[in-house]
Design a protein around this motif. Structure first.
Motif, mmCIF file in Angstrom:
data_model
loop_
_atom_site.group_PDB
_atom_site.id
_atom_site.type_symbol
_atom_site.label_atom_id
_atom_site.label_comp_id
_atom_site.label_asym_id
_atom_site.label_seq_id
_atom_site.Cartn_x
_atom_site.Cartn_y
_atom_site.Cartn_z
ATOM 1 N N SER A 91 13.647 29.805 64.363
ATOM 2 C CA SER A 91 13.932 31.232 64.152
ATOM 3 C C SER A 91 12.867 31.907 63.290
ATOM 4 O O SER A 91 12.766 33.135 63.298
ATOM 5 C CB SER A 91 15.308 31.402 63.513
ATOM 6 N N TRP A 92 12.050 31.121 62.543
ATOM 7 C CA TRP A 92 10.986 31.708 61.720
ATOM 8 C C TRP A 92 9.989 32.476 62.575
ATOM 9 O O TRP A 92 9.384 33.456 62.118
ATOM 10 C CB TRP A 92 10.267 30.593 60.950
ATOM 11 N N ASP A 98 16.141 40.356 64.502
ATOM 12 C CA ASP A 98 16.749 39.875 65.744
ATOM 13 C C ASP A 98 17.572 38.608 65.540
ATOM 14 O O ASP A 98 18.191 38.122 66.491
ATOM 15 C CB ASP A 98 15.668 39.600 66.799
ATOM 16 N N VAL A 99 17.567 38.042 64.349
ATOM 17 C CA VAL A 99 18.229 36.761 64.090
ATOM 18 C C VAL A 99 19.430 36.974 63.177
ATOM 19 O O VAL A 99 19.315 37.573 62.105
ATOM 20 C CB VAL A 99 17.252 35.744 63.457
ATOM 21 N N MET A 100 20.592 36.472 63.616
ATOM 22 C CA MET A 100 21.815 36.528 62.816
ATOM 23 C C MET A 100 22.250 35.095 62.532
ATOM 24 O O MET A 100 22.538 34.334 63.461
ATOM 25 C CB MET A 100 22.909 37.280 63.573
ATOM 26 N N LYS A 101 22.316 34.702 61.253
ATOM 27 C CA LYS A 101 22.674 33.339 60.855
ATOM 28 C C LYS A 101 24.029 33.358 60.155
ATOM 29 O O LYS A 101 24.225 34.097 59.196
ATOM 30 C CB LYS A 101 21.612 32.759 59.917
ATOM 31 N N PHE A 249 -0.230 32.504 64.988
ATOM 32 C CA PHE A 249 -0.534 32.852 66.376
ATOM 33 C C PHE A 249 0.741 32.913 67.211
ATOM 34 O O PHE A 249 0.970 33.865 67.960
ATOM 35 C CB PHE A 249 -1.506 31.816 66.960
ATOM 36 N N LEU A 250 1.607 31.897 67.081
ATOM 37 C CA LEU A 250 2.827 31.863 67.886
ATOM 38 C C LEU A 250 3.796 32.967 67.470
ATOM 39 O O LEU A 250 4.459 33.584 68.308
ATOM 40 C CB LEU A 250 3.494 30.490 67.757
#
Length: 547
Positions: A91-92, A98-101, A249-250
């Motif tokens: 998720s990093w 956009d991320v819900m934890k 980069f990713l």
């Protein structure tokens, strides 16, 4: 080439470039083709081994940015294996918005925390307050299995039944007591569950692509070294990982894919035929869950196309997948296919393989299984957990529980030796049979006259496409019984012990592979529960008298 100035500012802020010229070069590099192996190498910076798990998780999260191609993942494994570590590390690379934890959530808390109240007015002038929860293009990570009630309410969402689902809950208020509230859940999120409960309800199992972290010595050694480095100097480690070139980069590539606004991914007709052919290899009988399994396979193919969207044919917000994407999708799916199609976590499949390889004919008591587990996995296991594992394998139809012939107070768990053969090489240009094999049965359960027939499938405005279809097994009055025929034994024959369990008298005989197999009633029921197509002999054409 990406022209959005806002995105350029975001990428510059990430530290990728210090000038416009350098930024242009970086943007061009971001769009270069990226293979599965290269993606694995980048993810390996913080996730050691688990090659298929981390790539499948990354691609699953990447599908979040499509219109309706999202898939759901379930990490099921014992504690301390890293089941929540993998999705959290992945998720990093995705934007934090956009991320819900969530560690845990009850049904009411989930809807209240993430929902927004809106007052709507009907045609009759009546006003009603509704809570809207927008989960479109979100990554929802449950670090532990949520409340069962929440899972039940999210089932239609996980299976993509409707884009907008209405849920009604009751809530206690200080002034009015119990009150009904209407919740509107919109959009399709990517949902990741992490749980130590290997035995999920079948309703959830079929909606998730089940994964389990590896527990090899090589992985544990590499993870130990990484942990020493991370916790030895946390600040230095975090600074390095935040600025590591391949990771940046990713991360920038994910942002570029999001900004590209690709909503749909099309698989051409010729590739759909190839996918059907490969998916049907080793299958004679389709099961209802295969309809969801093939959707996950297609999701992996489309995710690989999305990862390389700049090198795919594009029309508006739609790109077209190619053969490279099909190869990558099948490579990833086959690594987890067997466990998922059996309906168990890959970790449980490894335990079953250990039982099968040990080859103990009279099965195991729970204590004997504990000893086997210690011998194979070099780890002690408690009585209750050992019983849960054996019960889950029995529920999947891989083991059978029988009373001990010497001590009826104990039960023994014996291997049924029924497996799903997914990877048998195709001998035809059409799909090969789907075979559930039982040890000792001939390799070919399909006679030459029963080979798949052709049928034509077409649609309005489209030329018909020829696919293969497994023919129905119908006896045409030949002297030789048809495959899967079941007959009641005579009183003289029923005096024998069952060939499979060896504890009860046989009552039935089943025809497979050119010979009769004698079975007791309980073992016959287990064969049917495993998916074998049985019928009472004799049959005539047109009859469907299934056992």
């Amino acid at each position: 080439m990406i022209s959005n100035e806002l995105q350029k500012i975001e990428i510059e802020a990430m530290g990728l470039a210090s000038s416009k010229t350098e930024l242009a070069e970086k943007l061009k590099a971001i769009e270069k083709p990226l293979t599965i192996e290269e993606l694995q190498k980048i993810l390996d910076t913080t996730i050691k081994s688990d090659s298929a798990n981390k790539v499948i998780t990354f691609l699953g999260m990447l599908l979040t940015y499509t219109d309706c191609e999202q898939i759901n993942l379930g990490f099921l494994a014992e504690s301390s294996t890293g089941k929540s570590y993998i999705p959290l590390e992945i998720s990093w690379y995705f934007p934090s918005e956009d991320v819900m934890k969530l560690g845990y959530a009850s049904p009411t808390a989930f809807f209240h925390d993430w929902g927004k109240i809106q007052t709507l007015e009907s045609f009759e002038g009546l006003k009603e307050a509704k809570i809207f929860v927008d989960l479109a293009n979100k990554i929802l990570i449950f670090l532990d299995m949520p409340h069962p009630g929440l899972l039940e309410r999210l089932r239609p969402l996980l299976s993509h039944d409707e884009r907008e689902i209405e849920v009604r809950i009751t809530d206690r208020t200080q002034k009015y007591g119990m009150k009904t509230k209407t919740i509107i859940v919109r959009g399709f999120p990517t949902v990741v569950f992490c749980s130590a409960n290997e035995g999920l309800n079948e309703q959830e199992q079929t909606r998730l692509l089940l994964l389990s972290p590896e527990k090899t010595q090589e992985k544990l050694w590499e993870a130990l070294l990484l942990k020493l480095e991370r916790e030895g100097d946390r600040q230095a480690f975090n600074r390095y990982m935040e600025s590591e070139p391949s990771r940046c980069f990713l991360r920038a590539r994910v942002q570029a894919i999001k900004s590209a606004n690709v909503k749909h991914i099309v698989i051409p007709e010729d590739l759909r035929k190839e996918i059907l052919k490969r998916f049907m290899e080793g299958r004679e009988w389709l099961q209802p869950r295969h309809l969801r399994d093939v959707s996950r396979l297609l999701g992996l193919i489309k995710a690989h196309a999305l990862l390389n969207l700049w090198h795919r044919e594009r029309h508006g917000d739609t790109i077209t997948a190619n053969m490279e994407d099909v190869e990558a999708g099948f490579k990833l799916y086959r690594s987890v296919a067997e466990a998922n199609e059996l309906g168990i976590a890959p970790e449980l499949l490894e335990v079953y393989k250990a039982i099968e390889a040990d080859g103990k004919e009279d099965g195991y008591t729970i204590t004997e299984f504990q000893q086997l587990y210690m011998r194979v996995f070099h780890k002690p296991i408690g009585y209750d957990k050992a019983k849960r594992i054996l019960t889950n394998l029995e529920g999947a139809g891989l083991l059978t529980e029988e009373p001990d012939s010497k001590d009826r107070r104990k039960n023994r768990y014996m291997c049924l030796r029924v497996r799903v053969n997914n990877h048998a090489p195709s001998t035809l240009c059409t799909p090969s049979p789907y075979i559930l094999r039982e040890e000792g049965v001939s390799e070919s359960c399909v006679k030459s006259e029963d080979k798949p027939e052709k049928y034509v499938q077409g649609g309005a405005g489209k030329s018909p496409s020829v696919y293969s279809h497994p023919s129905a097994h119908i006896s045409h009055g030949e002297p030789e019984p048809s495959e899967g025929a079941v007959e009641l034994l005579s009183p003289s024959e029923s005096a024998e012990k069952c060939e499979l369990c060896g504890s009860r008298a046989v009552e039935w005989k089943v025809y497979f592979g050119g010979r009769w197999l004698k079975r007791c009633s309980q073992c016959l029921e287990r064969m049917k529960a495993s998916g074998l197509r049985l019928h009472y002999a004799p049959l005539t054409e047109g009859e469907t008298n299934e056992a």
